[in-house]
Write a protein that holds these residues in place. Structure first.
Motif, PDB file in Angstrom:
ATOM      1  N   MET A  46       0.839  -1.202   0.000  1.00 43.54           N
ATOM      2  CA  MET A  46       0.000   0.000   0.000  1.00 43.54           C
ATOM      3  C   MET A  46       0.871   1.248   0.000  1.00 43.54           C
ATOM      4  SD  MET A  46      -2.861  -1.341   2.793  1.00 43.54           S
ATOM      5  CE  MET A  46      -3.988   0.039   2.573  1.00 43.54           C
ATOM      6  N   ASP A  47       0.457   2.257  -0.759  1.00 46.79           N
ATOM      7  CA  ASP A  47       1.207   3.499  -0.856  1.00 46.79           C
ATOM      8  C   ASP A  47       1.100   4.261   0.469  1.00 46.79           C
ATOM      9  OD1 ASP A  47       1.000   6.678  -1.634  1.00 46.79           O
ATOM     10  OD2 ASP A  47       2.518   5.605  -2.801  1.00 46.79           O
ATOM     11  N   LYS A  48       2.232   4.489   1.110  1.00 46.13           N
ATOM     12  CA  LYS A  48       2.226   5.087   2.447  1.00 46.13           C
ATOM     13  C   LYS A  48       1.736   6.537   2.411  1.00 46.13           C
ATOM     14  CE  LYS A  48       6.088   2.250   4.084  1.00 46.13           C
ATOM     15  NZ  LYS A  48       7.505   2.247   4.502  1.00 46.13           N
ATOM     16  N   GLU A  49       2.217   7.302   1.451  1.00 42.33           N
ATOM     17  CA  GLU A  49       1.834   8.716   1.388  1.00 42.33           C
ATOM     18  C   GLU A  49       0.336   8.859   1.182  1.00 42.33           C
ATOM     19  OE1 GLU A  49       2.870  12.757  -1.207  1.00 42.33           O
ATOM     20  OE2 GLU A  49       4.091  10.944  -1.448  1.00 42.33           O
ATOM     21  N   SER A  50      -0.219   8.059   0.290  1.00 42.00           N
ATOM     22  CA  SER A  50      -1.653   8.098   0.035  1.00 42.00           C
ATOM     23  C   SER A  50      -2.441   7.647   1.258  1.00 42.00           C
ATOM     24  CB  SER A  50      -1.987   7.201  -1.161  1.00 42.00           C
ATOM     25  OG  SER A  50      -3.381   7.142  -1.370  1.00 42.00           O
ATOM     26  N   PHE A  51      -1.942   6.595   1.933  1.00 42.11           N
ATOM     27  CA  PHE A  51      -2.619   6.082   3.123  1.00 42.11           C
ATOM     28  C   PHE A  51      -2.677   7.148   4.212  1.00 42.11           C
ATOM     29  CE2 PHE A  51      -2.697   4.094   7.267  1.00 42.11           C
ATOM     30  CZ  PHE A  51      -3.668   3.116   7.140  1.00 42.11           C
ATOM     31  N   LEU A  52      -1.542   7.802   4.479  1.00 46.06           N
ATOM     32  CA  LEU A  52      -1.495   8.812   5.535  1.00 46.06           C
ATOM     33  C   LEU A  52      -2.366  10.018   5.188  1.00 46.06           C
ATOM     34  CD1 LEU A  52       2.299   8.725   6.474  1.00 46.06           C
ATOM     35  CD2 LEU A  52       0.383   7.753   7.755  1.00 46.06           C
ATOM     36  N   LYS A  53      -2.419  10.352   3.910  1.00 44.85           N
ATOM     37  CA  LYS A  53      -3.279  11.466   3.483  1.00 44.85           C
ATOM     38  C   LYS A  53      -4.750  11.129   3.724  1.00 44.85           C
ATOM     39  CE  LYS A  53      -4.380  14.366  -0.523  1.00 44.85           C
ATOM     40  NZ  LYS A  53      -4.089  14.606  -1.969  1.00 44.85           N
ATOM     41  N   ASP A  54      -5.129   9.892   3.365  1.00 54.21           N
ATOM     42  CA  ASP A  54      -6.518   9.462   3.581  1.00 54.21           C
ATOM     43  C   ASP A  54      -6.846   9.398   5.068  1.00 54.21           C
ATOM     44  OD1 ASP A  54      -6.836   9.228   0.875  1.00 54.21           O
ATOM     45  OD2 ASP A  54      -6.598   7.052   0.821  1.00 54.21           O
ATOM     46  N   LEU A  55      -5.886   8.931   5.883  1.00 52.11           N
ATOM     47  CA  LEU A  55      -6.103   8.866   7.327  1.00 52.11           C
ATOM     48  C   LEU A  55      -6.291  10.256   7.912  1.00 52.11           C
ATOM     49  CD1 LEU A  55      -6.248   7.371  10.016  1.00 52.11           C
ATOM     50  CD2 LEU A  55      -3.744   7.354  10.087  1.00 52.11           C
ATOM     51  N   GLY A  56      -5.456  11.203   7.462  1.00 45.11           N
ATOM     52  CA  GLY A  56      -5.586  12.579   7.934  1.00 45.11           C
ATOM     53  C   GLY A  56      -6.924  13.180   7.568  1.00 45.11           C
ATOM     54  N   SER A  57      -7.368  12.921   6.347  1.00 46.09           N
ATOM     55  CA  SER A  57      -8.667  13.446   5.907  1.00 46.09           C
ATOM     56  C   SER A  57      -9.804  12.830   6.708  1.00 46.09           C
ATOM     57  CB  SER A  57      -8.876  13.158   4.416  1.00 46.09           C
ATOM     58  OG  SER A  57      -7.891  13.807   3.638  1.00 46.09           O
TER      59      SER A  57
END
Length: 222
Positions: A46-57
């Protein structure tokens, strides 16, 4: 704070609302919640940057609503055990009563539609049902009294057994997800079939919360 360097169950302990996010993405926060987030994301590709962005949102969108983990962290053992019994044990017993009827009904009604699928659901649900019924009794009769009586060494032995049972239930739920293709309804499914899939997913969601409260909070205290 680098979230990737935190254990998944640590993040959920800081804010219980993260549980829904992790569960939606099929990241185990209960039985294997001791693993580091970055490690698990790498393993799943899983793409970490995308995951963290989705988690933040996701967290921003909650706007401070919902119960936070300190609600559970500030409970003493008696309060936490009371919560587990009144909320999670009661729910599990109630949903199993419904599933007993629904699973039997769909096996009879749809046996000829997809014999392997129906037999797999019936077999796995039967094993899960037995596992959970026995597990709840053992917690209420054996484990919880040991904790409340502060019989630590005896409690530790019982906790080891309990955590193994948590793993067993989790494996059965994972196998149910596999054979049902993540609970994708067949074209011929009736409303009762849909109710079976809905209740199995609801049971899984509640059980993950139940296991998290025990493994990552109550048992860690012992």
């Amino acid at each position: 704070m680098n979230l990737l360097e935190n254990k998944i169950n640590t993040l959920v302990k800081e804010d219980i609302r993260m549980a829904n996010f992790f569960q939606d993405r099929k990241l185990d926060f209960c039985c294997n919640g001791h693993r580091f987030l970055g490690e698990v994301l790498d393993e799943k590709g899983m793409d970490k940057e995308s995951f963290l962005k989705d988690l933040g949102s996701y967290m921003d969108g909650l706007s401070g609503n919902g119960e936070k983990e300190d609600f559970f962290n500030h409970m003493d053992n008696e309060e936490l055990i009371g919560h587990i019994r009144s909320k999670h044990h009661t729910y599990t017993r109630n949903v199993l009563k419904e599933l007993d009827q629904y699973v039997a009904a769909i096996v009879k009604a749809h046996y000829r539609h997809d014999k392997p699928l129906l037999l797999s659901i019936n077999d796995l649900y039967g094993k899960l049902r037995v596992e959970l019924h026995e597990h709840l009794v053992k917690e209420e009769v054996d484990l919880f009294p040991l904790i409340l009586d502060n019989r630590i060494e005896e409690a530790k032995k019982e906790i080891a057994v309990t955590e193994a049972e948590h793993d067993a239930a989790g494996n059965l739920l994972a196998e149910l997800r596999r054979v049902t293709d993540d609970y994708t309804l067949p074209e011929w499914a009736c409303n009762t079939f849909a109710a079976v899939y809905h209740n199995l997913q609801a049971l899984e969601s509640d059980l993950f919360r139940h296991i998290f409260l025990e493994n990552s909070i109550l048992f860690e205290r012992i």
